[in-house]
Write an enzyme that holds these catalytic residues in place. Sequence first.
Site, PDB file in Angstrom:
ATOM      1  N   GLU A  38       0.777  -1.307  -0.088  1.00 36.66           N
ATOM      2  CA  GLU A  38      -0.191   0.065   0.129  1.00 36.66           C
ATOM      3  C   GLU A  38       0.769   1.450  -0.226  1.00 36.66           C
ATOM      4  O   GLU A  38       1.605   1.410   0.886  1.00 36.66           O
ATOM      5  CB  GLU A  38      -0.847   0.175   1.118  1.00 36.66           C
ATOM      6  CG  GLU A  38      -1.909   1.234   1.454  1.00 36.66           C
ATOM      7  CD  GLU A  38      -2.947   1.423   0.493  1.00 36.66           C
ATOM      8  OE1 GLU A  38      -3.389   0.489  -0.057  1.00 36.66           O
ATOM      9  OE2 GLU A  38      -3.071   2.616   0.074  1.00 36.66           O
ATOM     10  N   THR A  81      -6.179   0.859  -5.322  1.00 34.90           N
ATOM     11  CA  THR A  81      -5.481  -0.221  -4.848  1.00 34.90           C
ATOM     12  C   THR A  81      -5.917  -1.442  -5.557  1.00 34.90           C
ATOM     13  O   THR A  81      -5.228  -2.150  -6.137  1.00 34.90           O
ATOM     14  CB  THR A  81      -5.852  -0.794  -3.394  1.00 34.90           C
ATOM     15  OG1 THR A  81      -5.049   0.601  -2.657  1.00 34.90           O
ATOM     16  CG2 THR A  81      -5.192  -1.849  -2.971  1.00 34.90           C
ATOM     17  N   HIS A 194      -1.722   2.949   4.753  1.00 35.03           N
ATOM     18  CA  HIS A 194      -2.887   3.718   3.785  1.00 35.03           C
ATOM     19  C   HIS A 194      -2.946   5.181   4.393  1.00 35.03           C
ATOM     20  O   HIS A 194      -2.786   5.462   5.662  1.00 35.03           O
ATOM     21  CB  HIS A 194      -4.002   2.868   4.133  1.00 35.03           C
ATOM     22  CG  HIS A 194      -5.232   3.235   3.151  1.00 35.03           C
ATOM     23  ND1 HIS A 194      -5.979   4.437   3.259  1.00 35.03           N
ATOM     24  CD2 HIS A 194      -5.630   2.983   1.911  1.00 35.03           C
ATOM     25  CE1 HIS A 194      -6.860   4.449   2.629  1.00 35.03           C
ATOM     26  NE2 HIS A 194      -6.605   3.755   1.451  1.00 35.03           N
ATOM     27  N   ASP A 254       1.567  -0.173  -4.853  1.00 42.78           N
ATOM     28  CA  ASP A 254       0.347  -0.022  -5.601  1.00 42.78           C
ATOM     29  C   ASP A 254       0.293   1.223  -6.225  1.00 42.78           C
ATOM     30  O   ASP A 254      -0.170   1.387  -7.385  1.00 42.78           O
ATOM     31  CB  ASP A 254      -0.664  -0.595  -4.728  1.00 42.78           C
ATOM     32  CG  ASP A 254      -1.048   0.282  -3.581  1.00 42.78           C
ATOM     33  OD1 ASP A 254      -0.425   1.299  -3.356  1.00 42.78           O
ATOM     34  OD2 ASP A 254      -2.149   0.020  -2.812  1.00 42.78           O
ATOM     35  N   HIS A 255       0.579   2.541  -5.603  1.00 43.07           N
ATOM     36  CA  HIS A 255       0.324   3.556  -6.089  1.00 43.07           C
ATOM     37  C   HIS A 255       0.986   4.609  -5.190  1.00 43.07           C
ATOM     38  O   HIS A 255       1.497   4.391  -4.055  1.00 43.07           O
ATOM     39  CB  HIS A 255      -1.347   4.030  -6.289  1.00 43.07           C
ATOM     40  CG  HIS A 255      -1.838   3.593  -4.965  1.00 43.07           C
ATOM     41  ND1 HIS A 255      -1.903   4.424  -3.841  1.00 43.07           N
ATOM     42  CD2 HIS A 255      -2.804   2.771  -4.537  1.00 43.07           C
ATOM     43  CE1 HIS A 255      -2.557   3.882  -2.739  1.00 43.07           C
ATOM     44  NE2 HIS A 255      -3.414   2.856  -3.373  1.00 43.07           N
TER      45      HIS A 255
HETATM   46  C1  GP9 Z   1      -8.894  -0.953   0.747  1.00 44.51           C
HETATM   47  C2  GP9 Z   1      -7.296  -0.847   0.573  1.00 44.51           C
HETATM   48  C3  GP9 Z   1      -7.098   0.429   0.252  1.00 44.51           C
HETATM   49  O1  GP9 Z   1      -9.502  -2.448   1.011  1.00 44.51           O
HETATM   50  O2  GP9 Z   1      -7.089  -1.924  -0.353  1.00 44.51           O
HETATM   51  O3  GP9 Z   1      -7.482   0.709  -0.953  1.00 44.51           O
HETATM   52  P1  GP9 Z   1      -7.274   2.364  -1.506  1.00 44.51           P
HETATM   53  O4  GP9 Z   1      -8.209   3.391  -0.536  1.00 44.51           O
HETATM   54  O5  GP9 Z   1      -5.641   2.612  -1.312  1.00 44.51           O
HETATM   55  O6  GP9 Z   1      -7.551   2.029  -3.024  1.00 44.51           O
END
Ligand code: GP9
Length: 424
Positions: A38, A81, A194, A254-255
Amino acid sequence: FDIARAEALIPVIADVEVPTKQGFGIGKGKNLIVIQAESIQNFVINREINGQVITPNLNKLINDSSIYFDRYYEQVGWGNTSDAEFISNNGYYPSTKIFSYKAYEGNEFYSLPIALKEKGYSTMAFHGNEAGFWNRNNIYEYQGIDRFISLEDFEADELIGIGLSDGSMFRQSMKFLKEQRKPFYSFFITLTSHHPFLMEEEYLKLNVGEQYKDTILDNYLQTVHYLDLQIGMFIEMLKEEGLYEDTIIVIYGDHQGLNMQNEEANQLMTDYLGEAYEEDEMFRVPLIVHMPNSGFEKRISVAAGQIDFFPTILNILGIDSDIRMNFGKDLLNTEDGFVAKQVKVTRGSFIDNEKIFVMSSDGIFENSRAWNIYTKEPVDLESCREGYERALLEVELSEYIMQNNLIPVVKEKGIGYLIEEFIE
Ligand code: GP9
């Protein structure tokens, strides 16, 4: 499109001819653990803050039997994500309309888990949030994921931010991994790092110094450092359980975590990096492929994106195909660095081995920005026109295939066939 120009791009997009197959099958028959991390950007790798190493475990991994891709870019759209998952596992661009796991809910896919299942792998995913988030519970089955362990299945013994802590997810995953039929593909989606990156005092291990203390950069780096530590401990647990030697461990971001549009984040990053914080750094995430005791160490700097993940992993696992079935390239066997971007920047934007082109939001090509990613010097816009057209074509064609549920045709005839049909 200009038909002649689009036709000229067919061999570029559809080519499968590779003279040598470097790295083919080096991981054949091994288990595969993929950790989608994340918000992990690449700038944290091999860096310090106030004299402390931010990612000691990832840095160590990079220098030990790993391939490290240091010009790897995220390509996510509305689904953040979940789009990173979708792109990486499928080799297709995310929907430009809504999040891909919703847009393509009823589709047939040919994904990494499906390809591996055909070779006898069992497949599983782990995530510390509720199963229904991003529609994962409905789409995973069609993506080829047989078992999904989500927040509901774990013991909620340590919660941080929006779900189960990464540490607890990794710890609790061990019992499933031990039971899982081998070879397995286990896909982990981490969560603790996150946005807004807040953790209780007890988890804060970095002393970033007065200048950055309690800023968003401090919070972000604390969570990155936390994840790094958990990955280090997870690898130790794999070793203890005898699962390490026969497993390829892949980690990628992921980003973006820190948004350059946020004034505070931009100022802090510009200060920390010692140069302007712009799209090329914001979109850059690490990709590390660790193959225990292989002695295979490499750093690859070809411009690449999450779309290239699937074919790259197939090559490493020794799974071949006569026809090209997605938009990705095997990164061990290409010099064609090209990353098309959409949604987060105007469609037609791209990054190649030298430059980044950011299409103007007013749709006027001449108002766009382009610069050399190494020197940061401006680049002549005309030299970006072919890349711009390729980026448009790839994204549109990908969407055409997904929207019309054409993977069954792609599987039979290859992507080249559909490009020709699409252009006509
Ligand atoms: C949610 C988590 C975060 O289950 O994978 O997602 P995001 O908000 O970063 O797209």
